[in-house]
Design a protein around this motif. Sequence first.
Motif, short mmCIF file in Angstrom:
data_model
loop_
_atom_site.label_atom_id
_atom_site.label_comp_id
_atom_site.label_asym_id
_atom_site.label_seq_id
_atom_site.Cartn_x
_atom_site.Cartn_y
_atom_site.Cartn_z
N GLY A 6 0.78 -1.22 0.00
CA GLY A 6 0.00 0.00 0.00
C GLY A 6 0.81 1.28 0.00
O GLY A 6 0.29 2.34 0.33
N ILE A 7 2.08 1.21 -0.38
CA ILE A 7 2.95 2.39 -0.33
C ILE A 7 2.87 3.14 -1.65
O ILE A 7 2.96 2.55 -2.74
N ASP A 8 2.66 4.45 -1.56
CA ASP A 8 2.65 5.30 -2.74
C ASP A 8 3.44 6.57 -2.46
O ASP A 8 4.04 6.72 -1.37
N GLN A 9 3.44 7.47 -3.40
CA GLN A 9 4.24 8.69 -3.27
C GLN A 9 3.82 9.52 -2.05
O GLN A 9 4.65 10.14 -1.39
N GLN A 10 2.52 9.49 -1.73
CA GLN A 10 2.02 10.31 -0.64
C GLN A 10 2.53 9.84 0.72
O GLN A 10 2.89 10.66 1.57
N VAL A 11 2.57 8.53 0.95
CA VAL A 11 2.96 8.01 2.27
C VAL A 11 4.43 7.64 2.34
O VAL A 11 4.94 7.33 3.42
N LEU A 12 5.14 7.68 1.20
CA LEU A 12 6.54 7.27 1.18
C LEU A 12 7.38 8.02 2.22
O LEU A 12 8.20 7.39 2.91
N PRO A 13 7.26 9.36 2.38
CA PRO A 13 8.08 10.03 3.39
C PRO A 13 7.87 9.47 4.81
O PRO A 13 8.83 9.35 5.58
N GLN A 14 6.63 9.11 5.16
CA GLN A 14 6.37 8.54 6.48
C GLN A 14 7.02 7.17 6.61
O GLN A 14 7.53 6.82 7.68
N VAL A 15 6.98 6.39 5.55
CA VAL A 15 7.61 5.07 5.57
C VAL A 15 9.12 5.21 5.77
O VAL A 15 9.72 4.54 6.62
N LEU A 16 9.75 6.08 5.00
CA LEU A 16 11.20 6.23 5.10
C LEU A 16 11.62 6.84 6.43
O LEU A 16 12.74 6.62 6.89
N ALA A 17 10.71 7.58 7.07
CA ALA A 17 11.03 8.16 8.39
C ALA A 17 11.22 7.09 9.45
O ALA A 17 11.82 7.36 10.49
N THR A 18 10.77 5.87 9.21
CA THR A 18 10.99 4.79 10.18
C THR A 18 12.43 4.29 10.13
O THR A 18 12.85 3.53 11.02
N GLY A 19 13.18 4.68 9.11
CA GLY A 19 14.57 4.23 8.98
C GLY A 19 14.75 3.10 7.98
O GLY A 19 15.89 2.69 7.72
N VAL A 20 13.67 2.58 7.41
CA VAL A 20 13.80 1.50 6.44
C VAL A 20 14.46 2.05 5.18
O VAL A 20 14.23 3.19 4.78
N GLY A 21 15.32 1.23 4.54
CA GLY A 21 16.09 1.70 3.41
C GLY A 21 15.55 1.33 2.05
O GLY A 21 16.20 1.59 1.03
N CYS A 22 14.36 0.72 2.02
CA CYS A 22 13.79 0.30 0.75
C CYS A 22 12.28 0.25 0.88
O CYS A 22 11.75 -0.16 1.91
N ALA A 23 11.59 0.66 -0.17
CA ALA A 23 10.14 0.58 -0.20
C ALA A 23 9.71 -0.04 -1.52
O ALA A 23 10.06 0.47 -2.59
N ALA A 24 8.96 -1.12 -1.43
CA ALA A 24 8.41 -1.75 -2.62
C ALA A 24 7.09 -1.09 -2.97
O ALA A 24 6.27 -0.81 -2.09
N VAL A 25 6.89 -0.82 -4.24
CA VAL A 25 5.67 -0.16 -4.71
C VAL A 25 5.11 -0.94 -5.90
O VAL A 25 5.87 -1.56 -6.66
N VAL A 26 3.81 -0.90 -6.04
CA VAL A 26 3.16 -1.58 -7.16
C VAL A 26 2.33 -0.58 -7.94
O VAL A 26 2.76 -0.03 -8.96
N ARG A 27 1.12 -0.28 -7.44
CA ARG A 27 0.21 0.61 -8.16
C ARG A 27 0.75 2.03 -8.30
O ARG A 27 0.37 2.76 -9.22
N ALA A 28 1.64 2.42 -7.38
CA ALA A 28 2.23 3.77 -7.47
C ALA A 28 2.99 3.95 -8.76
O ALA A 28 3.22 5.08 -9.21
N VAL A 29 3.40 2.84 -9.39
CA VAL A 29 4.06 2.89 -10.70
C VAL A 29 3.11 2.46 -11.80
O VAL A 29 2.89 3.17 -12.77
N THR A 30 2.51 1.27 -11.65
CA THR A 30 1.74 0.70 -12.76
C THR A 30 0.43 1.44 -13.03
O THR A 30 -0.12 1.33 -14.13
N GLU A 31 -0.10 2.17 -12.04
CA GLU A 31 -1.33 2.92 -12.25
C GLU A 31 -1.10 4.43 -12.26
O GLU A 31 -2.06 5.21 -12.24
N ALA A 32 0.16 4.85 -12.32
CA ALA A 32 0.46 6.28 -12.36
C ALA A 32 0.10 6.86 -13.73
O ALA A 32 0.26 6.20 -14.76
N ALA A 33 -0.39 8.09 -13.72
CA ALA A 33 -0.71 8.76 -14.99
C ALA A 33 0.54 8.90 -15.84
O ALA A 33 0.49 8.75 -17.07
N ASP A 34 1.68 9.16 -15.19
CA ASP A 34 2.97 9.25 -15.88
C ASP A 34 3.98 8.48 -15.04
O ASP A 34 4.55 9.03 -14.09
#
Length: 370
Positions: free
Chosen positions: A328-356
């Motif tokens: 469920g990670i997308d561009q909007q929540v990515l900063p909150q995810v990275l704030a936990t200290g994790v060094g990688c975020a897997a994304v699906v719809r944030a790429v495949t369903e993006a307008a660009d």
Amino acid sequence: MNATSTQTSPLGGRDLFWPPADELTEAAERIRARLGDWPPTHAPWRICLTAPDDANGGDLIIVADAQQHGEPVARWQVQGAGVIVAAAGRATLHLGGERYSLEGHLAEDWIPALAAFLDCGFAPHDALVLALAWRDGDETRGADAWPSDLARFPQVTGLPAAPQQAFARCPERLGLYPVLPTAEWVERVVGLGVKTVQLRRKTAAPGELAREIARCVAAGRAHDAQVFINDHWQLALEAGAYGVHLGQEDLHKADLAKLAAAGVRLGLSTHGYYEILTALHFRPSYVALGAVFPTTTKVMPTAPQGLARLARYVRLLDGVVPLVAIGGIDQQVLPQVLATGVGCAAVVRAVTEAADPADAISAMQRGFTP
């Protein structure tokens, strides 16, 4: 539990133990008060120190010897209750047809600690892991009593032997990690400069799937990118893929020794503490932590983990193994995810369903820039 304790209990005044045990309740309240704010649990577990006349789906019955109880243990499980067999540094939970076996330290306060972690919303098998990581008096030490020393955590027993050699390491911080449905998407995304991708193709004829995987591997080599293949480990091995990603249910099917010997990287999915410990047993290249948020891309076996749990997992495992947040990670929540200290975020719809997709990838990659 008396009326006064019911009114003042930070645990909601529930009957935590059967039979009622004021000393254990007081210890559970003391521990729970130091564990931070968590959403209230929707599963009102009751820890039974002796067997109730009628077990129910909210009971966790603690016994010292399952063989001594024999038939009642099976009957309790049919009634929906869980049974914890605990003695001599071992604790095994029987629940819902599953068996969760742990070996570690049974502190004097492990039972009230179990009650406290259950109240934080953790499933019984994960709460049991945390209870065995607890040490008497932890609630009096430091500002944060949450178990975070991996050396104090129990070990999962009864697992298949891990390969003699550990899996080859990945970079410590894998960055943006798109999970993609086709080779065409893989080719497109690595062409945009993404260095870690995964092909997750669930259905395809064997010949077509082999060709898809071969295309992905070729694209990875052409763009110096790390391509993981989800599930199809034999075809990934034959194609010379950089890595394979497996779920916990696949660990008993894949030839892990063969993969490790070939230098194939291994990523493993986890959905809580028990599965994290299981994954670490096999010394993988990375551990995926999820699902962080609700996701529609696949049916999840557990409720969303949320950012608070993700932060706890990162604190426990940072520097031990590379970590990937997923779900469920997308561009909007990515900063909150990275704030936990994790060094990688897997994304699906944030790429495949993006307008660009190119713009979306560029924006998300900037989030990983120090």
